[in-house]
Design an enzyme around this catalytic site. Structure first.
Site, PDB file in Angstrom:
ATOM      1  N   ASP A 189      31.003 -24.268   7.760  1.00  0.00           N
ATOM      2  CA  ASP A 189      29.564 -24.630   7.565  1.00  0.00           C
ATOM      3  C   ASP A 189      29.021 -23.427   8.464  1.00  0.00           C
ATOM      4  O   ASP A 189      29.343 -23.256   9.731  1.00  0.00           O
ATOM      5  CB  ASP A 189      29.343 -25.919   8.269  1.00  0.00           C
ATOM      6  CG  ASP A 189      27.650 -26.045   8.240  1.00  0.00           C
ATOM      7  OD1 ASP A 189      27.119 -26.089   7.301  1.00  0.00           O
ATOM      8  OD2 ASP A 189      27.236 -26.186   9.320  1.00  0.00           O
ATOM      9  N   GLU A 273      29.607 -22.290   1.563  1.00  0.00           N
ATOM     10  CA  GLU A 273      28.541 -22.204   1.047  1.00  0.00           C
ATOM     11  C   GLU A 273      27.874 -20.998   0.469  1.00  0.00           C
ATOM     12  O   GLU A 273      27.812 -19.900   1.012  1.00  0.00           O
ATOM     13  CB  GLU A 273      27.251 -22.790   1.780  1.00  0.00           C
ATOM     14  CG  GLU A 273      27.647 -24.567   2.278  1.00  0.00           C
ATOM     15  CD  GLU A 273      26.541 -25.124   3.203  1.00  0.00           C
ATOM     16  OE1 GLU A 273      25.685 -25.873   2.690  1.00  0.00           O
ATOM     17  OE2 GLU A 273      26.356 -24.522   4.163  1.00  0.00           O
ATOM     18  N   ASP A 357      27.674 -30.645  12.371  1.00  0.00           N
ATOM     19  CA  ASP A 357      28.141 -29.249  11.807  1.00  0.00           C
ATOM     20  C   ASP A 357      29.884 -29.766  11.136  1.00  0.00           C
ATOM     21  O   ASP A 357      30.012 -29.394  10.189  1.00  0.00           O
ATOM     22  CB  ASP A 357      28.308 -28.300  12.613  1.00  0.00           C
ATOM     23  CG  ASP A 357      26.806 -27.885  13.029  1.00  0.00           C
ATOM     24  OD1 ASP A 357      25.855 -28.017  12.277  1.00  0.00           O
ATOM     25  OD2 ASP A 357      26.662 -27.243  14.087  1.00  0.00           O
TER      26      ASP A 357
END
Length: 383
Positions: A189, A273, A357
């Site tokens: 992340d 991501e 997170d």
């Protein structure tokens, strides 16, 4: 263990003599001129006559330009870098027609920086000595790391950055062995305070290279603003400013290289991501910190290293609600403000509480493993 032959570039500092530097600077200028003239010719041919001009036509134009008296200086440098510039322009148009990039743009004239690519017909490499076409002596190179055994470069690119540093990049074919298979998997992340948070619970603290070098850059910019534009002192101040920026950039790239290499060595599957960095930069409050994080560079490094060493890189959809979903039970809660750093599951049955997170990284890993198991592509489909 699988071994594949791949193209790999080795980049080194080089120190040309004054005569070599003069020839290279002249080559940079000719490369830029030929590229811009070819781009102008292709653009006008289409908008005026609806005529498509390709590499072959621009190559014929180059021959005509070299015969003109006002462009006779094009004959003073090697023709190979100019031909390569035309090939790069052709590749730029191919990417444009495929919808991958925008329309090719003209190259700007810069005081120090530039680049020229030489193919095999324009250089010789024997016993560790590189001699370029129309050069009187071998190029002095600082071999900071060894080339592969019996390396035979297929292309050489000589470049100079804004700080006045010279570099040479040698493209070679190398047998790269895949790393041994591992069972570890990790989700990543991206953030700002913690540059990256791993699903294992590890927080990679942001080094904030730009913030550490901001005072030096600010002083150099102030010095530059006080110089008369176009003067010798102005050019010296430009170089000092470029060196301050290069110092920050070098530290950032060194950090990202070490981090991505560690992640690839320690994990078989890496999930990240698909961030819209360009869109996130519109947030003027966080734009500087986002630029300093270099998430796009991080992903690019992960991609080619995973490809080299037989690792799996999975990229999940940017719209995945990883920060709002409980990694234990899958319950989704309402939007969480950025100042709330702990995720608490809204379900009374679950009651899971975890660092925000880390929870997001676990959700990213779970989504990536699901994508890989279903045989979907490593990148989300875009409309």
């Amino acid at each position: 263990m699988a071994v594949e032959t791949r193209h790999r570039a080795y980049r080194y500092r080089c120190y040309p003599t004054p005569s070599q530097a003069e020839n290279l600077i002249r080559t940079f200028g000719c490369v830029r001129l030929v590229y811009n003239k070819a781009l102008d010719a292709r653009t006008k041919a289409w908008y005026r006559r609806k005529e498509r001009v390709g590499y072959a036509e621009t190559s014929a134009l180059l021959t005509k330009w070299k015969r003109r008296s006002d462009l006779a200086f094009l004959n003073e440098v090697s023709s190979v870098p100019m031909q390569q510039a035309l090939r790069h322009l052709q590749k730029g148009f191919a990417h444009f027609f495929e919808g991958r990039t925008g329309y090719p743009r003209f190259k700007k004239k810069r005081v120090l920086s530039g680049a020229a690519e030489y193919t095999k017909s324009a250089f010789t490499f024997r016993s560790g000595e590189l001699r370029l076409a129309k050069q009187d002596a071998p190029l002095r190179i600082k071999w900071s790391r060894p080339l592969p055994a019996a390396a035979d470069p297929s292309a050489v690119t000589v470049s100079r950055d804004g700080a006045g540093r010279w570099f040479v990049s040698l493209l070679v074919e190398e047998d790269i062995a895949a790393l041994p298979q591992r069972s570890e998997e990790v989700g990543i992340d991206a953030g700002i305070t913690s540059l990256f948070t791993l699903s294992t619970g590890e927080h990679v603290t942001s080094p904030r290279h730009e913030r550490r070098g901001r005072l030096r850059i600010r002083q150099r910019q102030r010095d530059l603003s006080r110089k008369q534009q176009g003067s010798a002192n102005y050019r010296k101040a430009q170089v000092r400013l470029a060196r301050a920026h290069a110092r920050v950039s070098d530290r950032r790239h060194d950090f990202l290289h070490k981090l991505t290499t560690r992640l690839v060595r320690e994990n078989q599957t890496i999930v990240v991501e698909d961030l819209s960095v360009r869109g996130m930069l519109s947030n003027h409050t966080l734009a500087r910190a986002i630029s300093d994080a270099s998430w796009s560079t991080f992903r690019r490094m992960l991609a080619y290293k995973a490809d080299w060493y037989g690792r799996d890189l999975v990229v999940v959809d940017r719209y995945l609600p990883s920060s709002k979903t409980c990694s234990e039970c899958g319950t989704m809660r309402q939007a969480i403000p950025l100042n709330v750093r702990t995720f608490r599951c809204p379900s009374k049955r679950c009651g899971h509480s975890e660092d925000r997170d880390v929870n997001a990284a676990k959700n990213i890993l779970a989504a990536g493993l699901a994508v890989a198991a279903c045989g979907d592509g490593v990148r989300p489909k875009r409309s």
